[in-house]
Write an enzyme that holds these catalytic residues in place. Sequence first.
Site, PDB file in Angstrom:
ATOM      1  CG  ASP A  50      -1.603   1.240   1.538  1.00 37.06           C
ATOM      2  OD1 ASP A  50      -2.299   1.723   0.621  1.00 37.06           O
ATOM      3  OD2 ASP A  50      -1.479   1.779   2.668  1.00 37.06           O
ATOM      4  CG  ASP A  77      -2.113   7.513   0.809  1.00 37.01           C
ATOM      5  OD1 ASP A  77      -1.095   7.852   0.163  1.00 37.01           O
ATOM      6  OD2 ASP A  77      -3.263   7.862   0.482  1.00 37.01           O
TER       7      ASP A  77
HETATM    8 MG    MG Z   1      -2.806   3.067   3.624  1.00 29.54          MG
END
Ligand code: MG
Length: 160
Positions: A11, A13
């Site tokens: 991922d 963020d």
């Molecule tokens: Mg995230």
Amino acid sequence: MTRFPRLVVFDLDYTLWPFWVDTHVEPPFHRSRDGSVRDSNEKMVRLYPEVPDVLERLHGLGVTMAAASRTGEIRGANQLLELFDLTKYFAYKEIYPGCKVTHFERLQQKSGIPYSEMIFFDDEKRNIIDVSKLGVTCIHVQSEMSLHTLTKGLETFAKS
Ligand SMILES: [Mg+2]
């Protein structure tokens, strides 16, 4: 011999960097004369400190890597990957809103790698719950992506 995953998916963020690219910073981004990466308000943006080492270690192990993000700020996220010099590590980038199951279905189709040979690092529990159902080894990143988190994740995968 230790069993390594064939595909490691990150991922973005709050996994590779400490902000939401669609909320906390203002695209477009640029590299300033002092070498730092900044947003359009000249606010400095950075990766979590050990992220380059994490990616370099996996690269050294010959493991394929991918990025999977649900952000709506697609251009900004891609631009940051370029400015942080991370695109060289990612064979696949799935960056668009929606359920992360879609991102993984596309990763599976593109790579031909079975879900059981993948490991996924993400800070959001709902993504972990969704993607786990596919048979991917999912690691909930509690604070930030670090060498310690990578090692723990690879150990979990080896035992799976
Ligand atoms: Mg995230």
